[in-house]
Design a protein around this motif. Sequence first.
Motif, PDB file in Angstrom:
ATOM      1  N   GLU A 271       0.815  -1.215   0.000  1.00 16.94           N
ATOM      2  CA  GLU A 271       0.000   0.000   0.000  1.00 16.94           C
ATOM      3  C   GLU A 271       0.846   1.262   0.000  1.00 16.94           C
ATOM      4  N   VAL A 272       1.967   1.232   0.702  1.00 16.90           N
ATOM      5  CA  VAL A 272       2.893   2.369   0.750  1.00 16.90           C
ATOM      6  C   VAL A 272       4.310   1.823   0.743  1.00 16.90           C
ATOM      7  N   ILE A 273       5.243   2.640   0.326  1.00 21.63           N
ATOM      8  CA  ILE A 273       6.642   2.244   0.411  1.00 21.63           C
ATOM      9  C   ILE A 273       7.157   2.468   1.825  1.00 21.63           C
ATOM     10  N   VAL A 274       6.791   3.599   2.406  1.00 15.59           N
ATOM     11  CA  VAL A 274       7.214   3.941   3.773  1.00 15.59           C
ATOM     12  C   VAL A 274       5.982   4.014   4.659  1.00 15.59           C
ATOM     13  N   ALA A 275       5.956   3.188   5.704  1.00 19.14           N
ATOM     14  CA  ALA A 275       4.818   3.164   6.626  1.00 19.14           C
ATOM     15  C   ALA A 275       5.092   4.063   7.823  1.00 19.14           C
ATOM     16  N   LEU A 300       2.005  -3.402  -8.676  1.00 12.95           N
ATOM     17  CA  LEU A 300       1.612  -3.124  -7.287  1.00 12.95           C
ATOM     18  C   LEU A 300       0.203  -2.536  -7.333  1.00 12.95           C
ATOM     19  N   PRO A 301      -0.810  -3.369  -7.441  1.00 16.81           N
ATOM     20  CA  PRO A 301      -2.165  -2.878  -7.710  1.00 16.81           C
ATOM     21  C   PRO A 301      -2.769  -2.050  -6.587  1.00 16.81           C
ATOM     22  N   ASN A 302      -2.272  -2.189  -5.345  1.00 20.41           N
ATOM     23  CA  ASN A 302      -2.843  -1.459  -4.216  1.00 20.41           C
ATOM     24  C   ASN A 302      -1.949  -0.342  -3.706  1.00 20.41           C
ATOM     25  N   LEU A 303      -0.851  -0.071  -4.385  1.00 20.55           N
ATOM     26  CA  LEU A 303       0.046   0.998  -3.943  1.00 20.55           C
ATOM     27  C   LEU A 303      -0.592   2.354  -4.200  1.00 20.55           C
ATOM     28  N   ARG A 304      -0.762   3.146  -3.117  1.00 25.37           N
ATOM     29  CA  ARG A 304      -1.408   4.448  -3.229  1.00 25.37           C
ATOM     30  C   ARG A 304      -0.437   5.601  -3.043  1.00 25.37           C
ATOM     31  N   PHE A 322      10.630   3.935 -13.439  1.00 28.91           N
ATOM     32  CA  PHE A 322       9.778   2.959 -14.104  1.00 28.91           C
ATOM     33  C   PHE A 322       8.535   2.745 -13.251  1.00 28.91           C
ATOM     34  N   ILE A 323       7.369   3.078 -13.787  1.00 27.86           N
ATOM     35  CA  ILE A 323       6.093   2.852 -13.103  1.00 27.86           C
ATOM     36  C   ILE A 323       5.240   1.979 -14.007  1.00 27.86           C
ATOM     37  N   ASP A 324       5.002   0.737 -13.579  1.00 26.44           N
ATOM     38  CA  ASP A 324       4.343  -0.248 -14.433  1.00 26.44           C
ATOM     39  C   ASP A 324       3.215  -0.911 -13.659  1.00 26.44           C
ATOM     40  N   ASP A 325       1.986  -0.736 -14.122  1.00 24.35           N
ATOM     41  CA  ASP A 325       0.815  -1.381 -13.533  1.00 24.35           C
ATOM     42  C   ASP A 325       0.671  -1.033 -12.053  1.00 24.35           C
ATOM     43  N   CYS A 326       0.712   0.255 -11.773  1.00 26.32           N
ATOM     44  CA  CYS A 326       0.469   0.778 -10.413  1.00 26.32           C
ATOM     45  C   CYS A 326      -0.579   1.877 -10.539  1.00 26.32           C
ATOM     46  N   ASP A 327      -1.781   1.514 -10.936  1.00 22.24           N
ATOM     47  CA  ASP A 327      -2.790   2.500 -11.306  1.00 22.24           C
ATOM     48  C   ASP A 327      -3.371   3.271 -10.134  1.00 22.24           C
ATOM     49  N   GLU A 328      -3.136   2.831  -8.911  1.00 20.01           N
ATOM     50  CA  GLU A 328      -3.676   3.546  -7.749  1.00 20.01           C
ATOM     51  C   GLU A 328      -2.784   4.699  -7.311  1.00 20.01           C
ATOM     52  N   ILE A 329      -1.550   4.717  -7.743  1.00 17.49           N
ATOM     53  CA  ILE A 329      -0.651   5.779  -7.316  1.00 17.49           C
ATOM     54  C   ILE A 329      -0.710   6.928  -8.315  1.00 17.49           C
TER      55      ILE A 329
END
Length: 609
Positions: A271-275, A300-304, A322-329
């Motif tokens: 969901e995040v890189i840094v929590a 990363l389908p749930n990365l916001r 490179f941003i590939d298939d991370c549509d939530e961010i």
Amino acid sequence: MIVDLKSLVGHGSNLSLKDDRFSVNLFSNLKELVVERCGSMRLVPFQVIRSLNSLEELQVTDCEKLEVVFDLEDLNDCEEGQSSSVVVPLKKLILENLPKLKNVWSNHHRGNVSFQTSRQIDSKNPLLSRNKDDRFSVNLFSNLKELDVGRCGFVILVPFQVLRSLHSLEVLLMNGCEELEVVFNLEDLNDCKEPQSSSVVLLLKNLSLWNLPKLKNVWSNHHRENVSFQSLRQIEVVNCGSLMSVFTASIARGMLHCLEQLVVRNCADMEVIVATDQVSESLDAAFVRPRLTCLELKHLPNLRNFYAQRHKLEWPHLHKLFIDDCDEIELFEKDVSSSSEVHGKEGTIDSKYPLLSCNKVIDTLEELKLCGKEAEMMGSGQFPTYRFPKVKDLFLITKKATIILYRSLLNCFPNLEHLQLKGEFKDPFRGHDVAALLFPFQKLTLRDIAYTISLGPSFVSLTIPNLTHLQVLSARVTTLLTSLAARSLVHLTHLTVLQCNQIEEIIAKQEGEDDEDQDIIFSKLERLQLYGLPKLKRFCGHNYTFNFPLLDDVNIAYCGQLSTFCLGAIRTPRLQSIKVDFKNKHIWKSDLNETIQYHFTGQQDVVNI
């Protein structure tokens, strides 16, 4: 008698080193020891360890009963510490298929065994004991530089008391540990009452985590900022489906000022890189201005967000993104109308904070790859205010049919050298803004392109006058170039067409062309590759005369319907053979047309090159 034994290979169920008849001198010069399929439970007793003064590599495989590699139990019975001191210069340790292995080193409470130059451990089974006994010697791993762990069965890799001894560890690689939940366990650190003694500084430079389905934390949560990974340069996290974040804020704060490469792929729950954690109320400059030169986020389908709380990131050193298939961010900052959502004072679960939000001019980026929503928005000109003056390589992958607005694209990427397109595009090489533009790039790569009949003359001749490399892969096209477009490629040196199942010819006659225009000259073409084109009948079906003055490298393979190169004359003064497979098989007849005809009729003269 002194035996100058430097290498020993032993296998069989009766093999044992636990024999009092072994002389200490017998192994004193041994540098390599390989043990396979032995039946011992404890491999190297203390009396043998004392003689391993020169051992640099130990490989132990397929020992079904082995529980301990180095047996240090007898060490505790020694009365004189000096006489029991042992130094083993081990550089590489490989442990594979040891189903009952419990410990590499049996527990002991005296710090008088040192594997002083240990460099690498490659283990396919449990390596670090799950016992949290403080009797672990600090010297046990103090010189270990590389740790490679595969298919282990434990839940926690590095407990805190072992972490304190990893002073020299530079590389940690983990793969296929299906039960692992935590890599670095810092829970015990919170119980330490003396901050100075509990501080840990590691020299780890490279961390790679692959195929860890139950991994929940790389670093277990802790509330004291006394663990430092200030030398870490590269982190790669791949196929860790249960991992929701890579760092806690307290760990990231001390790390992002030195981290150069971060790759995260195929982590479904991320969901995040840094929590957030207990010490994440404020962010310092090292956090908002990370030193990353390469950032890759893929599938990363749930990365916001990069970080859950309100923030703005700057990237003063970023070269590759490179941003590939991370549509939530959100990659780009939205317009003012949506700024309240993006920059709300307090972060909520629905808040989004763009990766590129501070500077509209990203003047360090050199490579940009976008897939999905962000690629479609960039290609269609929805972010005209962003500029990337140093980007040389742009790769856009679309999932929905997209109209490329070249004028906006050129404004964003004025110094582009290589454009790569993949996906569905609506008339990707035509449009009202094409003819008046002059693209600077020299390389064009088209992958899986749909809705294209051929490259129109206006696109090629007017907008890419300096094109040197044209590569087409898996495109759903029937022809590639019109004759007018082909004549315009005066600087083309490489033409490659691969795996295009529908293509029937490479060059088609331009509609309305004067019949007197019979010559097509590729004055600079040096290499032509046609591979995996099952419907290709000929390079050109019209009666043109082709001239290739510099062509000397031709590869034509797996083109089952190809019967001739062209209907007209052909001149290739430098060509001496063509390659027809990947086994370096070359054939040749009097010219390119005859060579292709003979090859497909099975009458070949083979040229050995």
